[in-house]
Scaffold this active site. Structure first.
Site, short mmCIF file in Angstrom:
data_model
loop_
_atom_site.label_atom_id
_atom_site.label_comp_id
_atom_site.label_asym_id
_atom_site.label_seq_id
_atom_site.Cartn_x
_atom_site.Cartn_y
_atom_site.Cartn_z
N CYS A 173 29.61 21.38 33.61
CA CYS A 173 28.66 22.50 33.62
C CYS A 173 29.20 23.61 32.73
O CYS A 173 30.32 24.08 32.91
CB CYS A 173 28.47 23.03 35.04
N CYS A 214 25.62 16.39 40.95
CA CYS A 214 26.43 15.20 40.69
C CYS A 214 27.78 15.64 40.16
O CYS A 214 27.92 16.73 39.60
CB CYS A 214 25.73 14.24 39.72
N CYS A 242 22.06 18.17 36.82
CA CYS A 242 22.58 16.82 37.02
C CYS A 242 22.94 16.27 35.64
O CYS A 242 22.81 16.97 34.64
CB CYS A 242 21.49 15.97 37.69
#
Length: 133
Positions: A88, A81, A8
């Site tokens: 990422c 999220c 997240c």
């Protein structure tokens, strides 16, 4: 044992809830970790309270930076999220990265965290179970 990373942005609410749920419900075969791409350094008090009420809080749960888990091999990475999904980092090897977004309860009352808990339990747990068992 399979290992999953729940990623997240702040690692204070959704990812901590998911980590605790996976470890409580699937811990026989799957171990979950959580992290933040921009970790806040704290677990939201309502997230902790939610996990305590459901009797799955562990004192080891804390907000951590992704860099602290760099040496861990993950069989699956789940972003929870949109920001984490978009930022990422590419994982080494063939680790599958999937996105299952949940609304951020931060800024809401305790009920928003309970709703997040129930949504993670209903959507994320079955996915992780089917993907890793």
């Amino acid at each position: 044992m399979k290992q999953v990373l729940i990623l997240c942005t702040g690692n204070s609410c959704r990812s901590i809830i998911a980590e605790a749920l996976i470890n409580a419900e699937l811990g026989e075969t799957i171990h979950a970790f959580s992290s933040g791409v921009a970790a806040s350094g704290r677990v939201h008090p309502h997230a902790k309270k939610t996990l305590q009420i459901h009797d799955i809080w562990r004192d080891e749960y804390h907000s951590k930076k992704l860099e602290t888990l760099i040496d861990v091999h993950f069989d699956l990475v789940v972003t929870v999220c949109d920001h984490a999904s978009q930022t990422c980092p590419i994982s080494p090897g063939m680790t599958e990265i999937v996105h299952l977004g949940f609304e951020d309860p931060n800024g809401g009352d305790y009920q928003a965290f309970e709703l997040c808990f129930n949504q993670v339990k209903a959507r994320l747990l079955p996915y992780v179970r089917s993907a890793l068992t």
